[in-house]
Scaffold this active site. Sequence first.
Site, PDB file in Angstrom:
ATOM      1  N   TYR A 150      77.801  59.072  54.899  1.00 48.70           N
ATOM      2  CA  TYR A 150      77.768  57.796  54.181  1.00 48.70           C
ATOM      3  C   TYR A 150      76.476  57.045  54.471  1.00 48.70           C
ATOM      4  O   TYR A 150      75.750  56.651  53.552  1.00 48.70           O
ATOM      5  CB  TYR A 150      78.977  56.965  54.589  1.00 48.70           C
ATOM      6  CG  TYR A 150      79.111  55.653  53.853  1.00 48.70           C
ATOM      7  CD1 TYR A 150      79.524  55.621  52.527  1.00 48.70           C
ATOM      8  CD2 TYR A 150      78.848  54.445  54.496  1.00 48.70           C
ATOM      9  CE1 TYR A 150      79.662  54.415  51.846  1.00 48.70           C
ATOM     10  CE2 TYR A 150      78.986  53.235  53.823  1.00 48.70           C
ATOM     11  CZ  TYR A 150      79.389  53.231  52.506  1.00 48.70           C
ATOM     12  OH  TYR A 150      79.530  52.031  51.836  1.00 48.70           O
TER      13      TYR A 150
ATOM     14  N   SER B 157      92.098  45.066  56.438  1.00 51.14           N
ATOM     15  CA  SER B 157      93.353  45.619  55.910  1.00 51.14           C
ATOM     16  C   SER B 157      94.205  46.213  57.022  1.00 51.14           C
ATOM     17  O   SER B 157      95.436  46.063  57.024  1.00 51.14           O
ATOM     18  CB  SER B 157      93.063  46.665  54.827  1.00 51.14           C
ATOM     19  OG  SER B 157      92.164  47.649  55.311  1.00 51.14           O
TER      20      SER B 157
ATOM     21  N   ASP C 124      80.095  53.735  65.976  1.00 50.65           N
ATOM     22  CA  ASP C 124      80.595  52.481  65.422  1.00 50.65           C
ATOM     23  C   ASP C 124      79.675  51.345  65.873  1.00 50.65           C
ATOM     24  O   ASP C 124      79.442  51.177  67.072  1.00 50.65           O
ATOM     25  CB  ASP C 124      82.022  52.222  65.912  1.00 50.65           C
ATOM     26  CG  ASP C 124      82.698  51.095  65.168  1.00 50.65           C
ATOM     27  OD1 ASP C 124      82.778  51.190  63.937  1.00 50.65           O
ATOM     28  OD2 ASP C 124      83.144  50.129  65.811  1.00 50.65           O
ATOM     29  N   PRO C 125      79.107  50.558  64.947  1.00 49.52           N
ATOM     30  CA  PRO C 125      78.157  49.512  65.341  1.00 49.52           C
ATOM     31  C   PRO C 125      78.810  48.460  66.226  1.00 49.52           C
ATOM     32  O   PRO C 125      79.961  48.076  66.015  1.00 49.52           O
ATOM     33  CB  PRO C 125      77.719  48.902  64.004  1.00 49.52           C
ATOM     34  CG  PRO C 125      78.050  49.929  62.976  1.00 49.52           C
ATOM     35  CD  PRO C 125      79.261  50.644  63.487  1.00 49.52           C
TER      36      PRO C 125
ATOM     37  N   ARG D 291      77.187  43.320  63.748  1.00 51.57           N
ATOM     38  CA  ARG D 291      76.884  43.371  62.320  1.00 51.57           C
ATOM     39  C   ARG D 291      76.882  41.948  61.784  1.00 51.57           C
ATOM     40  O   ARG D 291      77.913  41.290  61.720  1.00 51.57           O
ATOM     41  CB  ARG D 291      77.901  44.237  61.582  1.00 51.57           C
ATOM     42  CG  ARG D 291      77.628  44.379  60.109  1.00 51.57           C
ATOM     43  CD  ARG D 291      76.448  45.281  59.805  1.00 51.57           C
ATOM     44  NE  ARG D 291      76.768  46.684  59.846  1.00 51.57           N
ATOM     45  CZ  ARG D 291      76.090  47.568  60.551  1.00 51.57           C
ATOM     46  NH1 ARG D 291      75.089  47.182  61.299  1.00 51.57           N
ATOM     47  NH2 ARG D 291      76.409  48.837  60.522  1.00 51.57           N
TER      48      ARG D 291
END
Length: 343
Positions: A147, A191, A275-276, A279
């Site tokens: 991605y 979510s 995983d950052p 952000r």
Amino acid sequence: MCADKTILVTGGAGFLGSYLCESLLKAGNDVLCLDNFHTGSRKNIAHLLDDRRFELLRHDVTVPLVAEVDEIYNLACPASPIHYQLDPVQTVRTNVQGALNLLDLAVRGNAKIFQASTSEVYGDPHVHPQVEGYFGNVNPVGPRACYDEGKRCAETLFFDYHRQYGLDIRVVRIFNTYGPRMRADDGRVVSNFIVQALRGEPITIYGDGSQTRSFCYVDDLIRGFISLMDAPSTVPNPCNIGNPTEFTMRELATLVLELTGSKSQLVERPLPQDDPTQRRPDISRAKKYLDWEPAVELREGLAKTIAYFEADLTSGEDAPKARPLPAPVRARARSAALNKETV
């Protein structure tokens, strides 16, 4: 927004795409919504099907197509790690081959074209907040690379087509976005937390919960999309669109518990690879050139999103889990002649 245009929206039945189609129709445009329904849902665009200016085409962007349009918004690609990692090769194809097909379509028809890129092009950033001039810190061989690097390559193609063919391009880097019509199973943090809280399940926090994100409500994001597309060609690209207010994961979980009244417990899990940890967008460019900034506060947006999930879970209409496209479909997409076959 200028009306009476014919606009192609790829990924138009997805979470963001459905809102974009809706806004473009309200402004008086003809909208061609293209989706392969890998993660999109007919439910998202069901209320648009009777509009004579709306057309739905089931098609995969990795297959070339012919269409006469004035503008193209490219939103086609699964956006959550759970979904894009199910079939990483197809994710790369969607980002790269899909971009090539749409850019060629734009050149043939002299259409303005918009790329929905992502803050993931910054990777786990060493610069905070993230400015558009930052080149990023991305692992090109990790599980998220399909991605992250796919989107980075798509941006490269957009700018090369602009330089080589004079194509009018617009590139948005999207930061975390939420709102009604998100899928209950998409694995994204908003979510996840809401669904777990409503079901009374433990809320899973990855790492110690100190990593941060910035959450933009979907209405604000779509307004940013359209503002950039309608802006003069002199506006610099790419452009960050997101909410610069930063929250830790633990703060988000606590707010979700408060708004839902849930008694769910917080449970820590190992942090996923790459995983950052931070952000947050620098939106100076959007403010200066688009007169854009978010208007919806997190508490207000979460309340609307929680109400949607409460109704959706009660109805028992949870979206089916995304699955990789079957091998015959992938093969057909690679070999189909121009506009001869859709998936």
